[in-house]
Write a protein that holds these residues in place. Structure first.
Motif, PDB file in Angstrom:
ATOM      1  N   ILE A   1       0.828  -1.211   0.000  1.00 20.44           N
ATOM      2  CA  ILE A   1       0.000   0.000   0.000  1.00 20.44           C
ATOM      3  C   ILE A   1       0.860   1.258   0.000  1.00 20.44           C
ATOM      4  O   ILE A   1       0.643   2.185  -0.791  1.00 20.44           O
ATOM      5  CB  ILE A   1      -0.951  -0.021   1.216  1.00 20.44           C
ATOM      6  N   TYR A   2       1.857   1.306   0.873  1.00 20.55           N
ATOM      7  CA  TYR A   2       2.691   2.508   0.970  1.00 20.55           C
ATOM      8  C   TYR A   2       3.562   2.691  -0.266  1.00 20.55           C
ATOM      9  O   TYR A   2       3.829   3.820  -0.678  1.00 20.55           O
ATOM     10  CB  TYR A   2       3.556   2.452   2.226  1.00 20.55           C
ATOM     11  N   THR A   3       4.005   1.591  -0.869  1.00 21.70           N
ATOM     12  CA  THR A   3       4.835   1.722  -2.067  1.00 21.70           C
ATOM     13  C   THR A   3       4.016   2.229  -3.251  1.00 21.70           C
ATOM     14  O   THR A   3       4.479   3.087  -4.017  1.00 21.70           O
ATOM     15  CB  THR A   3       5.488   0.372  -2.423  1.00 21.70           C
ATOM     16  N   LEU A   4       2.808   1.750  -3.407  1.00 21.58           N
ATOM     17  CA  LEU A   4       1.940   2.256  -4.475  1.00 21.58           C
ATOM     18  C   LEU A   4       1.681   3.750  -4.302  1.00 21.58           C
ATOM     19  O   LEU A   4       1.688   4.517  -5.273  1.00 21.58           O
ATOM     20  CB  LEU A   4       0.609   1.500  -4.471  1.00 21.58           C
ATOM     21  N   THR A   5       1.475   4.183  -3.063  1.00 25.33           N
ATOM     22  CA  THR A   5       1.248   5.602  -2.802  1.00 25.33           C
ATOM     23  C   THR A   5       2.507   6.413  -3.111  1.00 25.33           C
ATOM     24  O   THR A   5       2.433   7.504  -3.687  1.00 25.33           O
ATOM     25  CB  THR A   5       0.833   5.818  -1.343  1.00 25.33           C
ATOM     26  N   ALA A   6       3.657   5.887  -2.752  1.00 27.29           N
ATOM     27  CA  ALA A   6       4.915   6.608  -2.949  1.00 27.29           C
ATOM     28  C   ALA A   6       5.232   6.833  -4.419  1.00 27.29           C
ATOM     29  O   ALA A   6       5.890   7.821  -4.778  1.00 27.29           O
ATOM     30  CB  ALA A   6       6.062   5.848  -2.285  1.00 27.29           C
ATOM     31  N   ILE A   7       4.772   5.934  -5.289  1.00 34.25           N
ATOM     32  CA  ILE A   7       5.043   6.103  -6.726  1.00 34.25           C
ATOM     33  C   ILE A   7       3.855   6.744  -7.450  1.00 34.25           C
ATOM     34  O   ILE A   7       3.749   6.680  -8.676  1.00 34.25           O
ATOM     35  CB  ILE A   7       5.410   4.756  -7.395  1.00 34.25           C
ATOM     36  N   ASN A   8       2.965   7.358  -6.663  1.00 30.83           N
ATOM     37  CA  ASN A   8       1.827   8.101  -7.220  1.00 30.83           C
ATOM     38  C   ASN A   8       0.866   7.231  -8.030  1.00 30.83           C
ATOM     39  O   ASN A   8       0.268   7.694  -9.006  1.00 30.83           O
ATOM     40  CB  ASN A   8       2.317   9.274  -8.082  1.00 30.83           C
ATOM     41  N   ARG A   9       0.720   5.982  -7.625  1.00 26.64           N
ATOM     42  CA  ARG A   9      -0.231   5.095  -8.309  1.00 26.64           C
ATOM     43  C   ARG A   9      -1.516   5.011  -7.487  1.00 26.64           C
ATOM     44  O   ARG A   9      -1.984   3.943  -7.106  1.00 26.64           O
ATOM     45  CB  ARG A   9       0.379   3.701  -8.505  1.00 26.64           C
TER      46      ARG A   9
END
Length: 471
Positions: free
Chosen positions: A345-353
């Motif tokens: 979840i946090y990685t998807l948010t970090a890459i603006n997805r």
């Protein structure tokens, strides 16, 4: 991610997780006291009201806090402007949330409607506490966050003891929680104003706020959906069954909540670094994501095994509801999934997805809704527990697939199998001595797991170097 950045991030994670460990212990004591004082039915009413506050609380944020942390972490000069606008915007959004809360209680739970004002006070203080504490993460000054976490829990415990001593009714504890969050708001403001000499000026720039809402709404939609599916079972249990079942099921969930904060705290610290790397270096982002996933799995697996094997001993030790034992056994496997799903979840948010995250959230909501509607009428609170665990499996599968699509495949090699083997060894040992005193089992189980991790070489030299550098 360089080893230095990884070590600093891990050091911050350990600081916050350590503080939360102390705080969660105090909060868990509060929950146990509430079980004994209120009983299953009244505790079910309290837990249901907390769920409604949590659900409408999403309206008070609309993704703005995540945008605040992400953007201010990249550009510190934007900090004051963001904070000033969010302070005023959050009040306006909270008033809208109050209207939604009142209607929801009136229609779905008339028995709770007379306590709307207390619920709104809790909503407001929770919202501002979260916003003001976000500045500690942005500035990387997590010592203040640790102080806030521990102090808030001490205030909560003290006020709970006073309320119980005065034989307070269940709704009084809504105000107890409210005061503890208000304390945190005042502490964060004091640090900003007098320690860092920041001028905390409330401002409202409509054009700027609209731009923030445009960026935040996709995030808000995703987090709204995940919040709904995380709390939906309580609402459906209350509607389809009764408050007593809510009490049993909520009590079982509190054992899960007692450890579920760990990945959220750790990834909350890692998130600013992920956001920075997501905008600059894809290769190092992949490194950070992979190590985050593995460390969360190492932490989550023994907890899941321990809760499942020792469910009856844990419930009896804490004098919980006997009916919560089978629900806890069903929920136990979800712990490790809760841990590793945070990395997705946090990685998807970090890459603006954000849109991908929203699609994933919609998928898991659909799974959760269908399962709850099928299982709760048949099996009550045990059906809700099964639906919750199955939903985490669906979220795991979807997150894994999405990140592979974005060229962030998870490659943990033989280390992952060795971690699983270490947890299995621990589980066998714990099961064989499950009749022993709980404290002894926990200590020996942890020792066996650590020895197994080392003996099976579950961590490579690079991972050990990061851990040593974080001390």
């Amino acid at each position: 991610m360089t080893e230095r950045l990884a070590s600093r991030t891990l050091r911050n994670s350990v600081l916050v997780v350590g503080a939360r460990a102390l705080a969660k212990l105090a909060v868990f004591v509060v929950v146990v006291l509430l079980w004994r004082h209120l009983g299953a039915d009244n505790y079910g009413r309290f837990a249901t009201m907390i769920v409604y506050v949590t659900l409408v609380g999403v309206v008070a944020d609309l993704g703005l806090q995540t945008v605040f942390i992400r953007d201010a972490s990249r550009d510190r000069s934007a900090f004051t402007r963001y904070l000033g606008n969010l302070l005023s915007t959050r009040l306006l959004l909270s008033l809208a949330a109050l209207l939604i809360l009142a209607v929801a209680l009136r229609v779905l739970s008339p028995a709770l409607f007379p306590y709307t004002l207390a619920a709104f006070a809790l909503l407001l203080t929770t919202s501002y506490s979260s916003l003001l504490r976000a500045v500690f993460y942005i500035r990387g000054r997590l010592g203040y966050e640790a102080i806030a976490i521990v102090a808030e829990s001490i205030v909560l415990l003290a006020l709970t003891l006073v309320a119980i001593n005065r034989r307070a009714t269940w709704d009084a504890f809504l105000w107890v929680y409210t005061i503890s969050y208000l304390f945190t708001c005042l502490f964060a403001y004091a640090v900003l104003r007098w320690r860092w000499h920041e001028r905390v000026a409330v401002r409202l720039e409509p054009v700027f706020v609209r731009r923030l809402l445009t960026a935040g709404l996709p995030l808000a939609l995703g987090f709204t959906i995940t919040t709904v599916y995380a709390q939906l079972d309580i609402v459906l249990l209350q509607l389809l069954k009764n408050f007593q079942m809510v009490g049993w099921y909520s009590a079982a969930n509190k054992y899960i909540d007692a450890v579920a904060w760990v990945p959220q705290s750790a990834m909350g610290v890692v998130f600013p670094a992920l956001s920075l790397l997501g905008a600059s270096d894809r290769r190092r982002l992949a490194f950070a994501y992979e190590k985050s996933f593995k460390m969360l799995a190492i932490l989550g697996l023994p907890l899941a095994v321990g809760l499942g094997v020792m469910a009856d001993s844990i419930v009896h030790f804490t004098r919980g509801f006997e009916q919560s034992i089978p629900a806890l056994q069903i929920l136990a496997p979800s712990v490790v999934l809760l841990f590793v799903n945070n990395a997705f979840i946090y990685t998807l948010t970090a890459i603006n997805r954000q849109l991908d995250f929203t699609r994933l959230a919609l998928f898991t909501l659909a799974v959760n809704l269908v399962l709850n509607l099928l299982l709760i009428p048949l099996y009550g609170y045990l059906g809700a527990a099964a639906a919750s665990t199955a939903t985490e499996v669906a979220l795991f599968a979807g997150g894994w697939w999405l990140l592979r699509r974005h060229r962030l495949p998870l490659s943990i090699g033989g280390g992952g199998a060795r971690v699983l083997a270490s947890a299995a060894i621990m589980g066998i040992v714990v099961y064989s001595m499950r009749s022993w005193p709980l404290a002894v089992v926990i200590i020996l189980g942890a020792a066996v797991y650590l020895v197994a991790l080392v003996a099976l070489r579950a961590l490579n030299a690079e991972e050990w170097a990061i851990i040593r550098a974080a001390r």
